[in-house]
Each structure stands twice: as C-alpha cells, then as structure tokens.
Design a protein around this motif. Structure first.
Motif, PDB file in Angstrom:
ATOM      1  N   TYR A 149     -26.035 -99.388 -59.104  1.00  0.00           N
ATOM      2  CA  TYR A 149     -27.279 -99.399 -59.656  1.00  0.00           C
ATOM      3  C   TYR A 149     -27.715-100.688 -59.955  1.00  0.00           C
ATOM      4  N   LYS A 150     -28.980-100.818 -60.225  1.00  0.00           N
ATOM      5  CA  LYS A 150     -29.450-102.239 -60.620  1.00  0.00           C
ATOM      6  C   LYS A 150     -29.360-102.240 -62.055  1.00  0.00           C
ATOM      7  N   SER A 151     -28.898-103.444 -62.628  1.00  0.00           N
ATOM      8  CA  SER A 151     -28.961-103.633 -63.862  1.00  0.00           C
ATOM      9  C   SER A 151     -29.477-104.861 -64.361  1.00  0.00           C
ATOM     10  N   MET A 152     -29.300-105.127 -65.782  1.00  0.00           N
ATOM     11  CA  MET A 152     -30.050-106.334 -66.210  1.00  0.00           C
ATOM     12  C   MET A 152     -31.517-106.310 -66.222  1.00  0.00           C
ATOM     13  N   PHE A 153     -32.051-104.929 -66.223  1.00  0.00           N
ATOM     14  CA  PHE A 153     -33.608-104.599 -66.175  1.00  0.00           C
ATOM     15  C   PHE A 153     -33.910-104.144 -67.469  1.00  0.00           C
ATOM     16  N   GLN A 154     -33.166-103.602 -68.320  1.00  0.00           N
ATOM     17  CA  GLN A 154     -33.542-102.786 -69.390  1.00  0.00           C
ATOM     18  C   GLN A 154     -34.004-103.498 -70.308  1.00  0.00           C
ATOM     19  N   LYS A 155     -35.203-102.932 -70.987  1.00  0.00           N
ATOM     20  CA  LYS A 155     -35.969-103.376 -72.148  1.00  0.00           C
ATOM     21  C   LYS A 155     -35.333-103.027 -73.483  1.00  0.00           C
ATOM     22  N   PHE A 156     -35.489-103.773 -74.568  1.00  0.00           N
ATOM     23  CA  PHE A 156     -35.104-103.227 -75.813  1.00  0.00           C
ATOM     24  C   PHE A 156     -35.636-101.985 -76.474  1.00  0.00           C
ATOM     25  N   THR A 157     -36.939-101.727 -75.824  1.00  0.00           N
ATOM     26  CA  THR A 157     -37.601-100.493 -76.250  1.00  0.00           C
ATOM     27  C   THR A 157     -36.621 -99.225 -75.707  1.00  0.00           C
ATOM     28  N   TYR A 595     -27.709 -99.121 -71.109  1.00  0.00           N
ATOM     29  CA  TYR A 595     -27.964 -97.966 -72.030  1.00  0.00           C
ATOM     30  C   TYR A 595     -28.663 -96.620 -71.214  1.00  0.00           C
ATOM     31  N   GLU A 596     -29.636 -97.062 -70.038  1.00  0.00           N
ATOM     32  CA  GLU A 596     -30.026 -95.893 -69.494  1.00  0.00           C
ATOM     33  C   GLU A 596     -29.202 -95.094 -68.966  1.00  0.00           C
ATOM     34  N   HIS A 597     -28.090 -95.774 -68.054  1.00  0.00           N
ATOM     35  CA  HIS A 597     -27.058 -95.245 -67.450  1.00  0.00           C
ATOM     36  C   HIS A 597     -25.799 -94.785 -68.387  1.00  0.00           C
ATOM     37  N   PHE A 598     -25.764 -95.624 -69.662  1.00  0.00           N
ATOM     38  CA  PHE A 598     -24.817 -95.161 -70.559  1.00  0.00           C
ATOM     39  C   PHE A 598     -25.083 -93.850 -71.054  1.00  0.00           C
ATOM     40  N   TYR A 599     -26.219 -93.447 -71.267  1.00  0.00           N
ATOM     41  CA  TYR A 599     -26.732 -92.232 -71.974  1.00  0.00           C
ATOM     42  C   TYR A 599     -26.370 -91.096 -70.825  1.00  0.00           C
ATOM     43  N   SER A 600     -26.466 -91.310 -69.550  1.00  0.00           N
ATOM     44  CA  SER A 600     -26.251 -90.497 -68.544  1.00  0.00           C
ATOM     45  C   SER A 600     -24.952 -90.073 -68.205  1.00  0.00           C
ATOM     46  N   TYR A 601     -23.933 -91.360 -68.154  1.00  0.00           N
ATOM     47  CA  TYR A 601     -22.624 -91.292 -67.543  1.00  0.00           C
ATOM     48  C   TYR A 601     -21.525 -91.528 -68.736  1.00  0.00           C
ATOM     49  N   ALA A 602     -21.768 -91.917 -69.631  1.00  0.00           N
ATOM     50  CA  ALA A 602     -20.618 -92.518 -70.699  1.00  0.00           C
ATOM     51  C   ALA A 602     -20.429 -91.330 -71.981  1.00  0.00           C
ATOM     52  N   GLN A 603     -21.368 -90.235 -71.855  1.00  0.00           N
ATOM     53  CA  GLN A 603     -21.112 -89.570 -72.899  1.00  0.00           C
ATOM     54  C   GLN A 603     -19.962 -88.316 -72.675  1.00  0.00           C
ATOM     55  N   LEU A 604     -19.543 -87.945 -73.564  1.00  0.00           N
ATOM     56  CA  LEU A 604     -18.574 -86.455 -73.418  1.00  0.00           C
ATOM     57  C   LEU A 604     -19.328 -85.267 -73.492  1.00  0.00           C
ATOM     58  N   PRO A 605     -19.254 -84.519 -72.236  1.00  0.00           N
ATOM     59  CA  PRO A 605     -19.854 -83.311 -72.337  1.00  0.00           C
ATOM     60  C   PRO A 605     -19.051 -82.211 -72.938  1.00  0.00           C
ATOM     61  N   ILE A 606     -17.730 -82.293 -72.894  1.00  0.00           N
ATOM     62  CA  ILE A 606     -16.889 -81.574 -73.724  1.00  0.00           C
ATOM     63  C   ILE A 606     -15.437 -82.410 -74.198  1.00  0.00           C
TER      64      ILE A 606
END
Length: 670
Positions: A149-157, A595-606
């Motif tokens: 995926y494309k990275s280094m395009f995230q904003k502080f918001t 952090y956009e992908h962090f929220y989707s793929y780096a959280q513990l679902p269980i």
C-alpha cells in the motif's frame, strides 16, 4: 548550472571537431576502418570521458573502461551463472568475504534448553511433519493485510483521528467493565472526586517520569485538553506514553489532577473454536527469529543448522520471523554483496523451502522492518510470493503483525521488538517502592551502577542496563548504590548478585547463591566485599544472607519470583489490555507507522492463545492473563549463536473452565 551548460556545449563542439578532422579514407567500402582511425576514435572517447568526469561527482574508484583483452576471458554465460540465485547456497555467490564465523563454529552447549514452560519432562519434541492434515490460515483472512500500500501520505489530522477512535472505543469498554457512570471534562475544576478518560503523554521531549506525566482527554468530554497528573497518591501504577487509561481523583483548580485510582485496559475474550478448525491432535511448532547470519559473516550457517533441526524433528509448523537479510549487517551497510538484495533474499527463501520439503513442515514467513529488501513501514505487508508449485499448500506469507490460526489455536505474531521499545519508555511503582520513597523506571538510570569509579569500587563490574554488567547471570534488579552512599531500599531492581565463581564482584561468595541485603541495611560507601560463608557474612554484615539458587535457574528464587513487578509480564499485559500489537505513542524512533492501516491491521481482535514477541532482550516463556507469551530470542547474537523456541499445542474442547492450548514450551540454543 551555467558552467555545466558551457561544459556540455564545449564537449559537443570538441567532439564534432575531432570527428570532422579525422582522416577520411577514399578507398575501401564504407564502414571499413583501419588501425589508425580506430585508435583516434578511442582517444576521442577517452577525452570525452575525462571532460565529463570533471563535471561529475568524484567516485572512490576509477570508472574508466578497460580496452585491453583479458588473458583468460570469461564467457557471459558463466558470469550470469555465478551470480544466479538458483545455485546452491554458496557464500561466494553473495559476498567476496566468505570466511565463516569462527566464534559461531566453536560455540558450545548446542541444543541446551535455557527456558521451559509447562510439563516438558519426558517430551520427545518431534512432530508429524506433513503426514496428517493440518489447518494453517490467517484469522479473518478477508480483512487481513495481503498486499503493498502507499505510505508517507498521512496527515496529522488522520493520525489524531485514529488515536481518538482508540480512546473512545477502549474508554467505552472500561466504562462498561468498571460500572462507571460518566466521564468528566478535564479542564473544569471540581471539589468532588471525578473520573477522567484519556491518553498518557509526556510534558516534554524527554523520557517519561513520575513528574512529567500528563493526561490528554478524549474528544467527546474534554476536547483533547491536556492536564498534568500527580501520581503521589497512587499505590501502584505502570504507565507508558500512548496508554489509554481511566483515572479517578480530584481536580480542584483545573490545572492539576491528583490521581487516586487507576483503571487500565481490559483484555478481550479468547477465540471459540469450531468444527471447521481441524482436529484435536497435539502439534509441534518451531519458532525462530532472525538475523540468520552472524554479524561477521554472510554464510548463513545458522540458518543451515536450523534447517537441519527442522529435518530432524519434523515439526508440524515452523514460524520464521525476519530479518532474513538484516539491514544492520555490516556487509549490507557497506554494500559488499555481489548480487542484489532481492536476489539474496529469494535465494534464502528458496533454500529454506527446498531444504524442508522432505519433512513436509508448514512454513510461515513473517517480515521484519529490518529486512533490507522489504518495505520498512508498519504494519508491514507480507513478502511477495515466489513461484511455488508443489510447495504452495505448505508455505504461507503473512504480514507483520498478524493473527494465525493453527487447528483453531490462535497465535499472535509480530517481529517488532515491542518489549524493548515499550520497556525503554515505561515507568512503574509498586507498594515496595512507595515505602522506600522511590520510583524507578524499569531500566537503571545512568547515575547508578556496579563498579563505576564514582562509587569507588572495582572496575570489574559495570553499569547494568538490560541486565548486563556483573556477569551474564547477574540478578540485575538493583539500580546500584546512589552516589551519596545512602541506600534507598529494595526498589525496582533487587540487590541480589548471583555468585558465578569463588569470587564475585561484591567479594567472595558461595557458588550457586545470591547475596541479599536485610530489610534495613546500614548506609554503605560504594559496594563492599562479603565473606564467603553464611556465618562470616552475619558477623561482618548482620542481616545479609546467601539465598540458594535452583540447579537449573540462572538466578535465585527471590529474584526470579513472578509478581506484578515483573517487567516483561507488565509490558505484555499492556499489549493485551490495550488491545494493540503496538500501543506505544509516539512510536520508537526506528518505527515508521502508517496509522490508517495501523488501525485496520495492528489491533487485537481477540486475545491470542499464544503470543510470539521476539526481542533483543532475554528469552522467556510465561503465562500472562491466560495467554502464553514467548520471546524465542534471536537465532544469532552478534558473532555467536542464539536461540529458537518450540511449543506443543493442542486445541481444547470448550467444556467447563478454559485450559491453555499450549501444553509445553522450551527455548533452545541453536
């Protein structure tokens, strides 16, 4: 820029003039050249190269092309074959430095078990390989990270939005769990006790300490306002930047919050297996983490030894975590490898796959941020799949981090050194520390140490960050002697010193014992020698004692007792209760997080049944909140061999009280 254009124009004119002045041959067919004209063209090309190099950045070596014929010319086919990654795993195909590591070859205690968990006595430690059906899959594969995926395009918001969502989600769970009526705003003064929701932060750019803690409120109740926190009224706490907490206390002025009670995160429930998850047979897992080469060689001897172990023991699943080609390796940093990084990596993977084909072991490859050929962004996508034909069913490429299901047993996998990252930032205090009037981070501060010249002691001892210094088996839980000579009591690190020889750093002592101070020891100037016998110790230092050490334990029972003060258990508990593979914020300086992908793929679902968290810190296997957590260590440590882990897992039937599916585990030297 003007000089460069002038130089190029001069070069073009000079080249045209040289070609115009070249002698023309009237006789002979066109395209025929004699020796004089060829030599003139060579001279013109040499002058062009010299002039062009004067405008270029000078290089270390000459880039001039040789025009002489070599005495023993080599065919192009042989040249390409010498650099082909399809050859045998030969060191000469990777680097001109082919000398194997002498320290690794001469290592001792191969196969020694250094850590155990569960009932390991009498275990054969051999699997079934590919002889029986096995279900290995990523949990909820439809939502898993499968590509780049494309990275280094995230904003502080966008980053703030992710952090806010995590605060609100975990805050709601804490509110339901602890039956909290409502959260109060941070900035509004209140004479009555109030409850706040927020995220722990530091009021400066330095490290977090007990005087620099701030609480950043949630958006719904506090609009993200920050307030300093006074921790003096808390009996126990363990905090790190980015931790989501609920605090109860008073805020009479609206400018400082005095915390009296701390609610930390809540763990998620465990996975409930179904009939589709496979059988209940016991399975053997082998876990290894890179680097797979020693720091002084690129010969991959440790990896070949690991392949031999896999072929011998035939584990059902082998989990291999990166780095496979370490970006911190000296020859990689100095660009001394002959082929490209990608060719070396593919060659490495192909060697592992082909070397384990006869055993039928399922292979799981987890990338690392230190893999020089892969994208250094977290979460990290899986490796690009090779052209697998007959091995397609048993080779699995997963992301970092990921949740893996093996016959219904859930494993959390990550190659990121979260223990080291969070351990460097966490602060803690227990009742024992509070009684001594001292709070310490889990690492000893630079002002404390064994054997420093400021303490007036011998130079044999050294400061003990990361548990090193006195000896490889020292009990490093005591921050040392304060510079003023006073003793601050049993704080985060106890004063136990394991006596590895007849004469320890503190003086002579019995082999196989730890020297411990009494509850109230007199002030000492530096570190003093202790007599070797118990009676002599009591005469010279009343109250000091030698605590016997278990035969197979590196430290005494006093120092190795598991309690809430165990730093590894604390950090792993944070990971499970914060429901994230990497809850630290701001992240470690080496981490690049999207952090956009962090929220989707780096959280513990269980909550996983087993959590694999490799680290540069000491290996271990322990139970934390019902989850068996393992740090298998690294396969190599510098120029010497390291360790790997092995486990027995068996899915339990969902009847009555839950039992851990991990029945036994060991950490073994390669």
């Amino acid at each position: 820029m003007t000089i460069w254009h002038c130089g190029v124009g001069f070069l073009i004119k000079r080249t045209a003039k040289a070609r115009h002045n070249a002698p023309k041959k009237d006789s002979g067919p066109p395209g025929v050249w004699d020796i004089v004209s060829i030599q003139e063209l060579i001279d013109v090309e040499a002058k062009e190269e010299t002039l062009l190099n004067s405008y270029a950045t000078p290089s270390k070596g000459s880039q001039k092309r040789s025009v002489s014929t070599p005495e023993t010319p080599q065919s192009k086919r042989n040249v390409s074959a010498a650099r082909s990654p399809h050859l045998l795993f030969s060191p000469s195909s990777f680097s001109p430095s082919v000398t194997p590591s002498q320290k690794y070859s001469s290592r001792s205690s191969r196969g020694e078990v250094v850590a155990s968990f569960g009932s390991t006595q009498g275990m054969s430690w051999s699997g079934k390989g590919g002889s029986s059906p096995l279900s290995v899959k990523v949990l909820d594969a439809a939502r898993a990270l499968t590509g780049n995926y494309k990275s280094m395009f995230q904003k502080f918001t966008d980053i703030r939005e992710v952090l806010t969502c995590r605060i609100e989600e975990l805050g709601y769970e804490l509110k339901e769990l602890h039956k909290i009526e409502a959260f109060s705003p941070i900035s509004v003064p209140a004479q009555e006790p109030i409850t706040l929701l927020g995220q722990i932060g530091c009021d400066s750019n330095g490290k977090l300490n007990s005087k620099s803690v701030i609480l950043e409120g949630d958006r719904e109740h506090s609009l993200g306002v920050q307030i300093p926190v006074d921790l003096s009224e808390l009996k126990e706490y363990s905090l790190f930047p980015g931790q989501i907490v609920v605090m109860e206390g008073t805020n009479t002025t609206g400018k400082k919050f005095i915390a009296t009670k701390l609610y930390e995160g809540a763990p998620l429930p465990f996975y409930q297996p179904t009939e589709e998850d496979g059988g209940l047979d016991q399975r053997m897992l082998l876990v290894a983490c890179g680097p797979y080469t020693t720091s002084d060689s690129i010969t991959y001897d440790p990896m070949m030894d690991l392949i031999s172990v896999i072929s011998r023991d035939q584990p059902d699943v082998c989990i291999l975590l990166g780095p496979f080609l370490d970006a911190k390796h000296e020859q990689v940093e100095n660009c001394q490898l002959t082929p490209s990084f990608e060719d070396v990596f593919k060659h490495c993977l192909r060697t592992i796959i082909e070397g384990t084909r006869s055993s039928g072991t399922h292979l799981v490859f987890v990338p690392s941020l230190r893999d020089v050929n892969h994208r250094p962004v977290y979460p990290q996508p899986p490796f690009s799949c090779l052209e697998l034909k007959e091995d397609k069913e048993r080779v699995h490429f997963v992301s970092d981090p990921c949740i893996l299901s093996i016959n219904g047993v859930i494993l959390g996998l990550t190659s990121t050194d979260l223990l080291f990252h969070m351990g460097a930032e966490e602060i803690s205090s227990t009742q024992l520390q509070r009684s001594s009037g001292r709070t310490d981070p889990i690492w000893p501060s630079p002002g404390f140490g064994f054997g420093s010249s400021a303490l007036g002691t011998s130079s044999r001892g050294r400061n003990v960050p990361n548990g090193r210094g006195l000896s490889t088996r020292a009990c490093a839980r005591w921050p040392g002697q304060p510079l003023d000579g006073s003793r601050s009591g049993l704080a985060q690190f106890c004063f136990g010193v394991f006596v590895t020889s007849q004469k320890s750093v503190l003086g002579s002592g019995r082999r196989g014992s730890c020297i411990l101070p009494p509850a109230k020891a007199p002030p000492m100037k530096g570190l003093q020698a202790l007599p070797s016998t118990q009676a002599a110790s009591q005469r010279s230092h009343p109250g000091w004692q030698h605590v016997p050490r278990a035969r197979h334990s590196p430290i005494c029972s006093f120092c190795s007792s598991s309690s809430a003060s165990d730093r590894f258990s604390r950090i792993l508990k944070h990971v499970l209760t914060q429901r994230s593979f990497y809850p630290l914020y701001p992240p470690f300086e080496e981490m690049s997080i999207d952090y956009e992908h962090f929220y989707s793929y780096a959280q513990l679902p269980i909550t996983p049944d087993v959590l694999i968290a490799p680290s540069d810190l000491r290996y271990f296997v322990k139970d934390v909140l019902g989850c068996v957590c393992m740090n298998p260590g690294r396969l190599t440590k510098g120029q010497v061999g390291g360790t790997f882990g092995r486990l027995y897992i068996s899915r339990q039937l969902a009847k009555g009280e839950r039992k851990s599916p991990c029945t036994a585990a060991q950490v073994v030297k390669i």
